[in-house]
Design an enzyme around this catalytic site. Structure first.
Site, mmCIF file in Angstrom:
data_model
loop_
_atom_site.group_PDB
_atom_site.id
_atom_site.type_symbol
_atom_site.label_atom_id
_atom_site.label_comp_id
_atom_site.label_asym_id
_atom_site.label_seq_id
_atom_site.Cartn_x
_atom_site.Cartn_y
_atom_site.Cartn_z
ATOM 1 N N ARG A 155 -23.740 -0.077 11.717
ATOM 2 C CA ARG A 155 -22.792 0.996 11.396
ATOM 3 C C ARG A 155 -23.443 1.914 10.375
ATOM 4 O O ARG A 155 -24.511 1.612 9.845
ATOM 5 C CB ARG A 155 -21.520 0.400 10.786
ATOM 6 C CG ARG A 155 -21.811 -0.441 9.549
ATOM 7 C CD ARG A 155 -20.571 -1.024 8.924
ATOM 8 N NE ARG A 155 -20.883 -2.008 7.899
ATOM 9 C CZ ARG A 155 -21.245 -1.722 6.651
ATOM 10 N NH1 ARG A 155 -21.358 -0.464 6.269
ATOM 11 N NH2 ARG A 155 -21.503 -2.671 5.788
ATOM 12 N N VAL A 214 -21.973 3.389 3.309
ATOM 13 C CA VAL A 214 -21.466 4.305 2.275
ATOM 14 C C VAL A 214 -22.562 5.249 1.799
ATOM 15 O O VAL A 214 -22.314 6.423 1.513
ATOM 16 C CB VAL A 214 -20.895 3.486 1.090
ATOM 17 C CG1 VAL A 214 -20.609 4.374 -0.099
ATOM 18 C CG2 VAL A 214 -19.642 2.744 1.518
ATOM 19 N N GLU A 227 -31.717 -3.959 6.390
ATOM 20 C CA GLU A 227 -31.795 -4.231 4.956
ATOM 21 C C GLU A 227 -32.868 -5.283 4.680
ATOM 22 O O GLU A 227 -32.966 -6.289 5.373
ATOM 23 C CB GLU A 227 -30.445 -4.704 4.432
ATOM 24 C CG GLU A 227 -29.350 -3.687 4.680
ATOM 25 C CD GLU A 227 -28.237 -3.764 3.654
ATOM 26 O OE1 GLU A 227 -28.448 -4.320 2.565
ATOM 27 O OE2 GLU A 227 -27.157 -3.249 3.962
#
Length: 202
Positions: free
Chosen positions: A101, A104, A84
């Site tokens: 991971r 969403v 990010e």
């Protein structure tokens, strides 16, 4: 940093939230699967995710994504992950964090690459090698989080029984949810109850 020393963080005003999807295997390979933009947020929670990012030019994308994959490869990480970043108004990227991971919003990446990221995670776990190059990216995708909230009450969570549920269907439409008519939305969790993912050629 030691007593009396201060740590400073860069303030990025008007920044765009951009994240690169990566996956790395046990054979020393890491590839990127494009990027997503997650700048539309409310209360520091993503609401709309888009891929590819409209904030990156083709030249920026060609420079940044291989670099992101190389950083992940050199760190020795093995799995799917998300790097990010904040993109400032001058086009400079600032690292925020890496999520180790799937997130969403991973379906927008799946729709533009044709890659099942969960399957690829399982293949990496089974010690299989990744392809030598990233898959081609095609089209454009949006994911919209559908939340059980009351807009007349500051978008606070709105638990209760679902009396009627209509989900869109059609070409380029995917809905991820567990809900059915008659289900009850509890007050104990995040207010997101579904994800609407749409994909088109442009």
């Amino acid at each position: 940093l030691g007593e009396g020393r201060r740590c400073r963080e860069k303030l990025v005003e008007g920044g765009r939230h951009v994240e690169g999807q990566v996956i790395a295997d046990h054979h020393g390979s890491a590839i990127h699967l494009g990027e997503r933009e997650c700048s539309v947020q409310r209360r520091h929670q993503k609401v709309v995710e888009e891929a590819p990012s409209p904030g990156l030019s083709p030249s920026e994308r060609a420079r940044i994504l291989p670099l992101v994959a190389e950083v992940v490869r050199r760190s020795g990480y093995r799995n799917a992950g998300t790097v990010e970043m904040l993109l400032d108004q001058d086009g400079k990227l600032w690292f925020m964090e890496m999520n180790t991971r799937l997130q969403v919003e991973h379906p927008v990446t799946e729709t533009i690459t044709g890659v099942d990221l969960v399957e690829w995670q399982l293949r990496v776990a089974a010690n299989e090698a990744l392809p030598e190059r990233p898959p081609d990216v095609g089209g454009h995708a949006l994911e919209l989080r559908i939340n059980a909230e009351d807009p007349d009450d500051g978008f606070r969570p709105s638990p209760g029984r679902v009396t009627e549920l209509h989900l869109p269907q059609g070409e380029g439409i995917r809905v991820d949810t567990h809900l059915r008519t008659g289900d009850r939305i509890p007050p104990h969790y995040d207010s997101m109850i579904a994800k609407l993912i749409v994909h088109g050629s442009t």
